[in-house]
Design an enzyme around this catalytic site. Structure first.
Site, PDB file in Angstrom:
ATOM      1  N   SER A 237       7.007   0.431  12.469  1.00  0.00           N
ATOM      2  CA  SER A 237       6.065  -0.620  12.880  1.00  0.00           C
ATOM      3  C   SER A 237       6.674  -1.679  13.788  1.00  0.00           C
ATOM      4  O   SER A 237       5.930  -2.496  14.345  1.00  0.00           O
ATOM      5  CB  SER A 237       5.479  -1.308  11.651  1.00  0.00           C
ATOM      6  OG  SER A 237       4.594  -0.428  11.025  1.00  0.00           O
TER       7      SER A 237
ATOM      8  N   LYS B 118       5.034  -1.892  17.107  1.00  0.00           N
ATOM      9  CA  LYS B 118       3.661  -2.364  17.330  1.00  0.00           C
ATOM     10  C   LYS B 118       3.548  -3.526  18.321  1.00  0.00           C
ATOM     11  O   LYS B 118       2.695  -3.498  19.212  1.00  0.00           O
ATOM     12  CB  LYS B 118       3.003  -2.722  15.988  1.00  0.00           C
ATOM     13  CG  LYS B 118       2.728  -1.488  15.107  1.00  0.00           C
ATOM     14  CD  LYS B 118       2.304  -1.905  13.705  1.00  0.00           C
ATOM     15  CE  LYS B 118       2.025  -0.713  12.811  1.00  0.00           C
ATOM     16  NZ  LYS B 118       1.812  -1.121  11.409  1.00  0.00           N
TER      17      LYS B 118
ATOM     18  N   TYR C  41       0.393   7.371  18.220  1.00  0.00           N
ATOM     19  CA  TYR C  41       0.926   6.377  17.277  1.00  0.00           C
ATOM     20  C   TYR C  41       2.101   6.936  16.467  1.00  0.00           C
ATOM     21  O   TYR C  41       3.127   6.267  16.281  1.00  0.00           O
ATOM     22  CB  TYR C  41      -0.205   5.884  16.366  1.00  0.00           C
ATOM     23  CG  TYR C  41       0.264   5.038  15.218  1.00  0.00           C
ATOM     24  CD1 TYR C  41       0.687   3.721  15.414  1.00  0.00           C
ATOM     25  CD2 TYR C  41       0.309   5.552  13.922  1.00  0.00           C
ATOM     26  CE1 TYR C  41       1.137   2.951  14.350  1.00  0.00           C
ATOM     27  CE2 TYR C  41       0.751   4.790  12.850  1.00  0.00           C
ATOM     28  CZ  TYR C  41       1.168   3.491  13.072  1.00  0.00           C
ATOM     29  OH  TYR C  41       1.624   2.732  12.022  1.00  0.00           O
TER      30      TYR C  41
ATOM     31  N   TYR D 180       2.829  -8.992   8.090  1.00  0.00           N
ATOM     32  CA  TYR D 180       1.702  -8.581   7.228  1.00  0.00           C
ATOM     33  C   TYR D 180       1.272  -9.723   6.316  1.00  0.00           C
ATOM     34  O   TYR D 180       1.107 -10.852   6.767  1.00  0.00           O
ATOM     35  CB  TYR D 180       2.067  -7.330   6.411  1.00  0.00           C
ATOM     36  CG  TYR D 180       2.682  -6.237   7.212  1.00  0.00           C
ATOM     37  CD1 TYR D 180       2.015  -5.691   8.304  1.00  0.00           C
ATOM     38  CD2 TYR D 180       3.946  -5.755   6.916  1.00  0.00           C
ATOM     39  CE1 TYR D 180       2.570  -4.681   9.055  1.00  0.00           C
ATOM     40  CE2 TYR D 180       4.516  -4.741   7.659  1.00  0.00           C
ATOM     41  CZ  TYR D 180       3.816  -4.201   8.734  1.00  0.00           C
ATOM     42  OH  TYR D 180       4.384  -3.220   9.462  1.00  0.00           O
TER      43      TYR D 180
ATOM     44  N   VAL E  80       9.092   0.124   8.360  1.00  0.00           N
ATOM     45  CA  VAL E  80       9.559   0.777   7.137  1.00  0.00           C
ATOM     46  C   VAL E  80      10.824   1.608   7.349  1.00  0.00           C
ATOM     47  O   VAL E  80      11.410   2.105   6.391  1.00  0.00           O
ATOM     48  CB  VAL E  80       8.462   1.643   6.474  1.00  0.00           C
ATOM     49  CG1 VAL E  80       7.314   0.786   5.964  1.00  0.00           C
ATOM     50  CG2 VAL E  80       7.958   2.726   7.414  1.00  0.00           C
TER      51      VAL E  80
HETATM   52  N1  GLN Z   1       4.727   5.135  10.223  1.00  0.00           N
HETATM   53  C1  GLN Z   1       4.372   4.120   9.275  1.00  0.00           C
HETATM   54  C2  GLN Z   1       2.893   4.191   8.974  1.00  0.00           C
HETATM   55  O1  GLN Z   1       2.126   4.401   9.881  1.00  0.00           O
HETATM   56  C3  GLN Z   1       4.736   2.771   9.829  1.00  0.00           C
HETATM   57  C4  GLN Z   1       4.428   1.662   8.873  1.00  0.00           C
HETATM   58  C5  GLN Z   1       5.419   0.535   8.923  1.00  0.00           C
HETATM   59  O2  GLN Z   1       6.503   0.621   9.479  1.00  0.00           O
HETATM   60  N2  GLN Z   1       5.090  -0.515   8.234  1.00  0.00           N
HETATM   61  O3  GLN Z   1       2.479   4.048   7.850  1.00  0.00           O
END
Ligand code: GLN
Length: 407
Positions: A68, A71, A193, A245, A263
């Protein structure tokens, strides 16, 4: 940058990592086997300045998947290419107060609440140029590489696993399509994505990517304008309100740096106009934020006063200390000297002028001097003139030549 400053920065980073190393707790992401197989004790940090200096400590060159953390950078590419208003037809700018994979669509508009949660990020990825998932993903990987100042590649094993464990993200994409927020196919948007999430990076890469945002969209290593200054500001704004978040409000108070976690264990943080930070430590808290990455950024922010909303007089003071040497007084200056700082110098140093001896402005700690200010400072000894006994009232010590005309 002078050598002694390099050593000081290195010592600070080593110390910050030593303090974070024993911090326990947290679990590896385990929704796909590749993330669960990572060494949980890896720990790295990198700081890249807007002038292009990069300092690293620990496992700063260990590869992990960006997840993420991608993003904000893909949002930046989208708003740079399409403009803010066009992107806002598909995704909002409001914090969701919910976990990253929440079903979070605005009731009135049907748009995902913001581009930092999965629903919004899937939509943003779909807006990147290209008629196919492969074309969009290629644009994204290329764009992320321009932020990082090197060619990046997708970890194909992570990508296969992401694509094979996709029910929730597919559901989010279907919902966004049902409301009209997602206009490409679910397959195209989610494939782009998942490839974006699977790009392999290091903490060093993240620091340079963040420094590019800090520098208003120009990569400080390559000099390449990756995105417009507007796009950079919109991106750091949405990182500030939504990047962590449902932890974003607390993060703003405690750390006060526009940030984004993933993550894979990475976190990026931006101090606009100054530098970017990248951290890597794969054990995650319940919200999916790196436990030791959070600890490092909290410590850095508290100990070095990095909070972007700190505007106290001490924070901005260009005078680090004043010392005496016989009849002379030495003002040790630091940081960047622009109009506001010189104005403060003039006020605070006025009482130190006159009498016996000289006021020495020591510029050793100064990193940059604005153009107009540079000329004034160079001329200052002659503007102020001599003291009654004929000696200079003001002298400058500029060992690194920050006042040199060609700098
Ligand atoms: N690939 C993970 C997902 O889409 C990324 C989520 C994250 O890094 N918080 O759930």
């Amino acid at each position: 940058m002078p050598l002694d400053l390099d050593i000081a920065v290195q010592a600070i980073l080593d110390r910050v990592l030593d303090r974070a190393r024993p911090v326990g707790g947290g679990e590896l992401a385990d929704y796909i086997p590749e993330l669960a197989a990572v060494d949980p004790d890896r720990l790295g940090i990198a700081i890249a300045s807007v002038r292009g200096d990069v300092h690293v400590a620990g496992d700063a060159d260990t590869a992990f998947t960006i997840q993420s953390v991608s993003k904000p950078f893909v949002f930046a590419l989208a708003v740079d290419a399409l403009g803010l208003e066009a992107v806002l037809e598909h995704v909002g700018l409001e914090p969701s107060g919910e976990p990253f994979n929440a079903i979070s669509l605005d009731e009135a508009t049907g748009r995902p609440l913001n581009p930092m949660i999965n629903a919004g990020a899937i939509v943003t990825s779909s807006l990147i140029l290209g008629g196919t998932a492969e074309a969009k993903a290629a644009h994204i990987v290329d764009g992320l590489g321009r932020f990082a100042a090197r060619d990046l590649v997708v970890d194909e094993e992570v990508f296969s696993s992401e694509a094979g464990t996709a029910d929730r993200n597919l559901a989010l994409a279907h919902l966004a399509r049902a409301t009209g927020a997602l206009t490409s196919s679910v397959e195209v948007a989610t494939t782009a994505y998942f490839r974006q999430c699977s790009v392999a990076v290091t903490a060093r890469d993240l620091s340079i990517m963040a420094a590019t945002l800090a520098a208003g969209g120009v990569n400080p290593l390559t000099g390449d304008r990756v995105i417009s200054a507007d796009a950079a500001r919109w991106t750091t704004s949405v990182m500030t309100s939504c990047g962590m978040y449902d932890e974003s409000g607390t993060w703003l108070v405690r750390v006060g740096l526009p940030s984004k976690s993933g993550v894979g264990g990475g976190i990026v943080a931006v101090q606009p106009g100054q530098f970017g930070i990248g951290t890597f430590s794969p054990r995650l808290d319940a919200r999916g934020n790196s436990v030791r990455g959070v600890a490092i950024l909290e410590a850095l922010s508290a100990r070095f006063g990095l909070h972007v909303l700190s505007q106290g007089p001490e924070m901005r003071s260009p005078i680090a200390a004043v010392s005496e040497d016989g009849d002379h007084r030495i003002a040790h200056l630091r940081g960047e000297l622009h109009f506001a700082q010189v104005e403060e110098l003039a006020t605070r140093l006025r009482p130190l002028l006159g009498g016996d001896g000289c006021l020495v402005l020591d510029l050793e700690g100064v990193t940059r001097v604005g153009g107009a200010v540079r000329e004034v400072l160079r001329e200052l000894p002659s503007i102020v003139g001599p003291r009654p006994d004929g000696g200079p009232a003001i002298a400058l010590r500029d060992p690194d030549g920050v006042l040199d005309p060609e700098r």
